[in-house]
Design an enzyme around this catalytic site. Sequence first.
Site, PDB file in Angstrom:
ATOM      1  N   SER A   1       0.839  -1.196   0.000  1.00  0.00           N
ATOM      2  CA  SER A   1       0.000   0.000   0.000  1.00  0.00           C
ATOM      3  C   SER A   1       0.876   1.248   0.000  1.00  0.00           C
ATOM      4  CB  SER A   1      -0.924  -0.003   1.222  1.00  0.00           C
ATOM      5  OG  SER A   1      -0.182  -0.190   2.418  1.00  0.00           O
TER       6      SER A   1
ATOM      7  N   ALA B   1       4.048   4.195   6.162  1.00  0.00           N
ATOM      8  CA  ALA B   1       2.800   4.666   5.535  1.00  0.00           C
ATOM      9  C   ALA B   1       1.595   4.511   6.449  1.00  0.00           C
ATOM     10  CB  ALA B   1       2.552   3.919   4.227  1.00  0.00           C
TER      11      ALA B   1
ATOM     12  N   SER C   1       2.596  -2.454   4.232  1.00  0.00           N
ATOM     13  CA  SER C   1       2.623  -1.005   4.041  1.00  0.00           C
ATOM     14  C   SER C   1       3.955  -0.571   3.456  1.00  0.00           C
ATOM     15  CB  SER C   1       2.410  -0.280   5.371  1.00  0.00           C
ATOM     16  OG  SER C   1       3.576  -0.376   6.177  1.00  0.00           O
ATOM     17  N   ASP C   2       3.938   0.534   2.709  1.00  0.00           N
ATOM     18  CA  ASP C   2       5.192   1.212   2.446  1.00  0.00           C
ATOM     19  C   ASP C   2       5.724   1.691   3.801  1.00  0.00           C
ATOM     20  OD1 ASP C   2       7.347   2.324   1.138  1.00  0.00           O
ATOM     21  OD2 ASP C   2       6.150   3.398  -0.329  1.00  0.00           O
ATOM     22  N   TRP C   3       7.027   1.911   3.856  1.00  0.00           N
ATOM     23  CA  TRP C   3       7.675   2.151   5.147  1.00  0.00           C
ATOM     24  C   TRP C   3       7.172   3.455   5.766  1.00  0.00           C
ATOM     25  CZ3 TRP C   3       8.220  -2.252   3.558  1.00  0.00           C
ATOM     26  CH2 TRP C   3       9.109  -3.187   4.073  1.00  0.00           C
TER      27      TRP C   3
END
Length: 812
Positions: free
Chosen positions: A196, A232, A228-230
């Site tokens: 995401s 996010a 998740s993107d880091w």
Amino acid sequence: MTAHDPAESALRLRLDALTLDEKVQLLTGRDFWTTWPIEKIGLRRMLVSDGPSGVRGEQWDERSPSLNLPSASALSSTWDAGIADAYGAASAIEARRKKVDVVLGPTINLHRSPLGGRHFEAFSEDPLLTAQLAAAYVAGVQRNGVGATPKHYIANDFETDRFTANVQVSDRALRELYLRAFEDAIVESRAWLVMSAYNSINGVTATENSLLESPLNDEWGFDGVVISDWTAVRSLASAAASQDLVMPGPDGPWGQALLEAVRSGEISEETIDRKVLRLLALAARVGALEGFEPVAAEPIDVLDGVAFAREAAAEGTVMVANDGILPLSAPRSIAVIGHNAQHARTQGGGSATVIPERVVSPLDGITAAFPDAEVTYSLGAVVQDGLSELEPTAMVNPATGTAGARVELRDEHGTVIFTEDRLASALVYFGGDAPISDTARFDFITDYTPTSSGDLKLGFASVGHGRVYVDDELLIEQSSASEGMDLGAAFLAPPVVSAPVRFERGQMRRIRIELETEKLEGGLGNAMSITIGTEPADIDPDELIAAAAEAAAGAETAIVVVGTNASVESEGFDRSSLTLPGAQDALVRAVLAANPRTVVVVNAGSPVLMPWREDAAAVLLTYFGGQEYGNALGDLLRGDSEPGGRLPTTWPASDADVPVMDVTPVDGVVTYDEDIHIGYRAWLRAGRTPAYPFGFGLGYTTWSLDQPHISGFSDGIATVRVTVTNDGDRAGKHVVQVYAEKTDSTIDRPVRWLVGYAVVRAEAGGSSEVEISIPRRALAHWDAGWQYEPGTYILKLGSSVLDLPHAVAVTL
């Protein structure tokens, strides 16, 4: 479910053995790159790694080098699912070598605007081409027992303010473009993860958005992990959505807050169980859960990664001009010109970065390809913006007497808390053992013996208060502050502090850097990047151009390598212009005036302007060619390989011509008001002619197509058949492209859109009958569901979106 899917009943037994605390713990990462192990159920940690164009592994470290594959824009230029599959397989093999369970790729956001900073890392402006290549990449990765992660879901097609920007986009554009790019990787290749994005979509941040459930889960049947993107994930609200795993860990917005929310009934335990079951299924697939057979205990494919990198670079090179000079025929002398000829960009900047064991530059590759030619080199123009790291072979660690440098981390009292010996001067701490969060001062020391004499600027690129010493004398002391302390500004593109210094060839100088560090925000307190290196002193650009033109005039053939630099194409920021940096356009014009037998090689991951393009004898678009870039270029110039690429994205003649350029939020919003008209669709709608259209590319042979035939829709598929003939005197590759038009449509449609394509390879004089399947869905439009406008559609066939000499009709 497939034969490789773990039985849910068996996974539920493991789930039932977990306490609520353990379940919740699993849903946030253990650290930057790993998930939590739980020994009592036989669950080991899982290691994830950045990997769109190579797999870095757990540490960003030159002591653990990685295979550096060509950029995704080069891969997509092949238009070849077989190469995309092999690309995924090569990534998986590399992942297994580094004990990585999950590759964080491919990046399949669309090329909505050529200014997008991560354009090089994504595939195309077209959703069908992107979707099919992404599906092949994912299949190649997962067949070998490693999870693939299509990213960034969804509409993360720019970098400016990406953490906070809200994308306003219609449902139709989402379905027909941005979601379509992801669909095949999920439906056909069954991706085990999806990442995401940071941004919001229509007012709701991606990690909390209902798009994570529909269409991803309920329509496409996704049964994997949404990672998740880091950083996010920013709130507990995402736990109630279909977000499954928060990265990085161990801290985050879930944890204790999520435990309390479950205990209070705010979030049901069934919601938590679904997320945990997906994590356990992923663990079973990659071999991280005892008692379950992994998809592949060892890699299935056998592949020479270095040889493949060379092949893929040639296959992805697009030749857009050739007056017959290529392939070169035993030139007696070659003038190689350009900063990027010696210091090529083999990859873009940011989290996709890997550190290869070696890189073959264009200069090296050309010299090796033409051993009987006299090869000279001229800089021509300075492209570098920022620091270039110190040559590793010129560094000696004063603590050991061996190659490299000594690094010491000190706490607030000045006490050394960590020491390591490094082999490079571009250092990234993003995971690993170094206690960056406890570090107050970073020290770097090396004995540097330059290989040439000259005036340079020496310094560092990082954030903090630093001092640069040369032979124990202070050269400069200065604070360095980024415009923001987020990942993009402070970590991926830190500011430079430097000062002039004179180096003499063979004279050792002791270099010491002391940096009082500052911490990154957003849970990245244990991350840091610093480059110690040099940048050019002030050089008269006219003198460089004159010397290059003189060298070109004295050679039989000139090869100019132009391109971008790390300040132009990288994660963390978007481009401001498509113009080549520095005086490279003036350089090319001067060389062309001096020698009309000039080949221009473009070393850029995304479109650049080429105002001199019509005067060059040949132009090769090579993108970021990976570690074998130079060898692949030598193969192409000599004719051992054919440039096999076709453009996956339109290349403009000027900035002003581009119909969709906007990447900058206004009051926090990026409005996709062009709707379904991006890329070549927007060019056609605007009636503008680009420098080179979508799908265009030349080879070393010519092709002809017979009149195509079509069978109507059967089981939702129409089949176009056409005989393709290689009319040239050597074997080659062609890409037959099929576009649909409906001129009498009652709805807003593109002028034409890609609905199918096929790669054809044939010997000289050979023919091949090609079948191209056109699914009925390719003609549909979205209006609260897929709708099918009845009537006649014209399917046009040819070699680019503007070169379509053949047509057949099909009726819905």
